[in-house]
Design a protein around this motif. Structure first.
Motif, PDB file in Angstrom:
ATOM      1  N   PHE A 247       0.644  -1.100   0.168  1.00  0.00           N
ATOM      2  CA  PHE A 247      -0.001  -0.011   0.042  1.00  0.00           C
ATOM      3  C   PHE A 247       0.855   1.241  -0.088  1.00  0.00           C
ATOM      4  O   PHE A 247       0.633   2.127  -0.695  1.00  0.00           O
ATOM      5  CB  PHE A 247      -0.886   0.109   1.255  1.00  0.00           C
ATOM      6  CG  PHE A 247      -1.878   0.989   1.342  1.00  0.00           C
ATOM      7  CD1 PHE A 247      -3.039   1.139   0.628  1.00  0.00           C
ATOM      8  CD2 PHE A 247      -1.359   2.409   1.894  1.00  0.00           C
ATOM      9  CE1 PHE A 247      -4.055   2.091   0.745  1.00  0.00           C
ATOM     10  CE2 PHE A 247      -2.583   3.338   2.151  1.00  0.00           C
ATOM     11  CZ  PHE A 247      -3.854   3.033   1.518  1.00  0.00           C
ATOM     12  N   LYS A 248       1.928   1.298   0.790  1.00  0.00           N
ATOM     13  CA  LYS A 248       2.666   2.454   1.179  1.00  0.00           C
ATOM     14  C   LYS A 248       3.495   2.512  -0.342  1.00  0.00           C
ATOM     15  O   LYS A 248       3.706   3.717  -0.752  1.00  0.00           O
ATOM     16  CB  LYS A 248       3.693   2.593   2.298  1.00  0.00           C
ATOM     17  CG  LYS A 248       2.773   2.503   3.798  1.00  0.00           C
ATOM     18  CD  LYS A 248       3.573   2.390   4.778  1.00  0.00           C
ATOM     19  CE  LYS A 248       4.799   3.253   5.136  1.00  0.00           C
ATOM     20  NZ  LYS A 248       5.176   2.814   6.531  1.00  0.00           N
ATOM     21  N   ARG A 249       4.099   1.433  -0.693  1.00  0.00           N
ATOM     22  CA  ARG A 249       4.958   1.725  -2.026  1.00  0.00           C
ATOM     23  C   ARG A 249       4.290   1.899  -3.143  1.00  0.00           C
ATOM     24  O   ARG A 249       4.408   3.120  -4.048  1.00  0.00           O
ATOM     25  CB  ARG A 249       5.447   0.243  -2.361  1.00  0.00           C
ATOM     26  CG  ARG A 249       6.370   0.221  -3.640  1.00  0.00           C
ATOM     27  CD  ARG A 249       6.866  -0.914  -3.873  1.00  0.00           C
ATOM     28  NE  ARG A 249       8.032  -1.460  -3.445  1.00  0.00           N
ATOM     29  CZ  ARG A 249       8.870  -2.382  -3.679  1.00  0.00           C
ATOM     30  NH1 ARG A 249       8.156  -3.499  -4.255  1.00  0.00           N
ATOM     31  NH2 ARG A 249      10.133  -2.519  -3.292  1.00  0.00           N
ATOM     32  N   THR A 250       2.822   1.920  -3.281  1.00  0.00           N
ATOM     33  CA  THR A 250       1.944   2.248  -4.316  1.00  0.00           C
ATOM     34  C   THR A 250       1.834   3.786  -4.125  1.00  0.00           C
ATOM     35  O   THR A 250       1.737   4.395  -4.968  1.00  0.00           O
ATOM     36  CB  THR A 250       0.676   1.571  -4.294  1.00  0.00           C
ATOM     37  OG1 THR A 250       0.741   0.011  -4.351  1.00  0.00           O
ATOM     38  CG2 THR A 250      -0.467   1.997  -5.410  1.00  0.00           C
ATOM     39  N   ALA A 251       1.654   4.074  -2.830  1.00  0.00           N
ATOM     40  CA  ALA A 251       1.227   5.533  -2.576  1.00  0.00           C
ATOM     41  C   ALA A 251       2.423   6.401  -3.023  1.00  0.00           C
ATOM     42  O   ALA A 251       2.298   7.504  -3.454  1.00  0.00           O
ATOM     43  CB  ALA A 251       0.932   5.742  -1.077  1.00  0.00           C
ATOM     44  N   ASN A 252       3.754   6.057  -2.484  1.00  0.00           N
ATOM     45  CA  ASN A 252       4.950   6.634  -2.717  1.00  0.00           C
ATOM     46  C   ASN A 252       5.202   6.749  -4.131  1.00  0.00           C
ATOM     47  O   ASN A 252       5.774   7.650  -4.772  1.00  0.00           O
ATOM     48  CB  ASN A 252       6.164   6.019  -1.997  1.00  0.00           C
ATOM     49  CG  ASN A 252       6.133   6.311  -0.378  1.00  0.00           C
ATOM     50  OD1 ASN A 252       5.233   7.142  -0.179  1.00  0.00           O
ATOM     51  ND2 ASN A 252       6.339   5.461   0.412  1.00  0.00           N
ATOM     52  N   GLY A 253       4.724   5.759  -4.975  1.00  0.00           N
ATOM     53  CA  GLY A 253       4.917   5.997  -6.376  1.00  0.00           C
ATOM     54  C   GLY A 253       4.228   7.257  -7.051  1.00  0.00           C
ATOM     55  O   GLY A 253       4.227   7.468  -8.166  1.00  0.00           O
TER      56      GLY A 253
ATOM     57  N   TYR B  16       3.990  11.843   4.902  1.00  0.00           N
ATOM     58  CA  TYR B  16       2.627  12.088   5.074  1.00  0.00           C
ATOM     59  C   TYR B  16       1.901  10.704   4.889  1.00  0.00           C
ATOM     60  O   TYR B  16       0.897  10.545   5.666  1.00  0.00           O
ATOM     61  CB  TYR B  16       2.337  12.924   3.684  1.00  0.00           C
ATOM     62  CG  TYR B  16       0.684  12.496   3.289  1.00  0.00           C
ATOM     63  CD1 TYR B  16      -0.533  13.128   4.049  1.00  0.00           C
ATOM     64  CD2 TYR B  16       0.483  12.167   2.024  1.00  0.00           C
ATOM     65  CE1 TYR B  16      -1.647  12.927   3.694  1.00  0.00           C
ATOM     66  CE2 TYR B  16      -1.017  11.964   1.691  1.00  0.00           C
ATOM     67  CZ  TYR B  16      -1.914  12.349   2.558  1.00  0.00           C
ATOM     68  OH  TYR B  16      -3.100  12.165   2.337  1.00  0.00           O
ATOM     69  N   VAL B  17       2.403   9.910   4.200  1.00  0.00           N
ATOM     70  CA  VAL B  17       2.099   8.466   3.990  1.00  0.00           C
ATOM     71  C   VAL B  17       2.051   7.778   5.266  1.00  0.00           C
ATOM     72  O   VAL B  17       1.234   7.334   5.910  1.00  0.00           O
ATOM     73  CB  VAL B  17       2.596   7.497   3.001  1.00  0.00           C
ATOM     74  CG1 VAL B  17       2.225   6.255   2.991  1.00  0.00           C
ATOM     75  CG2 VAL B  17       2.269   8.223   1.567  1.00  0.00           C
TER      76      VAL B  17
END
Ligand SMILES: [Fe+2]
Length: 257
Positions: free
Chosen positions: A167-173, A231-232
């Motif tokens: 989830f966080k990797r997708t967000a940081n992308g 932020y994430v």
């Protein structure tokens, strides 16, 4: 020329520019007349009928379900600005677009390619309103997953930790740009996925949002500047998993696979 004719001419001239942005700008009234007054004038013309339910344009902002001053790592100033300006702006724009569509769909002479500009705006604003309401409603918790949602995360990602990392990797992308991350129960496939969404119109079909993260810069820039990853991390600490569980229970009952 009567007020009714002036209003109708103004509407047609505005939409005839072919620019949805200009169409929206024209809805910011400066002459003191309300949008409803103008719409009332339009629907009273011989070519029109009653207002379509789909285009009533009466959406109201949903209030925050938490105290904006009490989130961890997300300031009251940030949350209130986001709610009032970005979410509130989307609600106001959706109402304006719907009311304009009600008038435009009755104009038989309007070219479809011009009508299409406003239909695009309908999709943009609808997506923004729905996703923002999910985003704010899944904030205000303690960030500790449990219940139905946790069971599903383990089922589809192996563990909570593996799901969170994805989830966080997708967000940081999406950091530094715009978009959404949507943990969704797909009602067609029956699966759980963290969907990447580039904008308000970019959703996997049949995905019922369980957890929504706003990755537009306006969601964090006041507090974190360009440091989107911080932020994430802050978002994760404020997830209201009770709301995620409620959505998961509802999605399970609506499974259409
Ligand atoms: Fe936003």
């Amino acid at each position: 020329m009567t007020k009714k004719n002036i209003s109708r001419r103004r509407a047609i001239e505005t939409i005839a520019t072919g620019s949805a942005g200009l169409a929206l700008a024209s809805l910011t009234r400066v002459d003191g007349a309300s949008a409803n007054e103008e719409r009332g004038a339009i629907i009273s013309s011989p070519q029109t009928t009653a207002v379509a339910n789909a285009f009533r344009g009466q959406h109201q902002p949903k209030p925050l379900s938490f105290d904006a001053a009490k989130l961890k790592g997300l300031s009251e100033k940030l949350i209130k600005s986001h709610w009032e300006n970005n979410y509130g702006g989307a609600v106001r724009a959706l109402n304006a677009v719907e009311q304009r569509l009600d008038a435009m769909m009755k104009d038989k002479d309007l070219p479809p390619y011009i009508y299409g500009d406003l239909k695009r705006e309908e999709l943009v604003r609808t997506g923004s309103v729905i996703l923002h309401e999910h985003y704010f409603a899944n904030l205000g918790g303690d960030g500790k997953a449990g219940g139905k949602a946790l069971d599903l995360l383990k089922q589809w990602f192996g563990s909570y930790e593996q799901w969170e990392a994805e989830f966080k990797r997708t967000a940081n992308g999406l950091g530094g740009g715009s978009g959404w991350v949507i943990l969704a129960h797909n009602l067609y496939t029956g699966e759980l996925h963290n969907y990447w969404a580039w904008d308000h119109m970019h959703n996997a079909p049949m995905g019922r949002p369980l957890l929504v993260l706003d990755m537009y810069e306006h969601a964090y820039h006041i507090d974190y500047g360009a440091a989107a990853a911080k932020y994430v991390d802050a978002f994760m600490q404020n997830i209201k998993w009770e709301e995620v569980n409620r959505r998961a229970e509802a999605a399970g009952k609506a499974n259409l696979a």
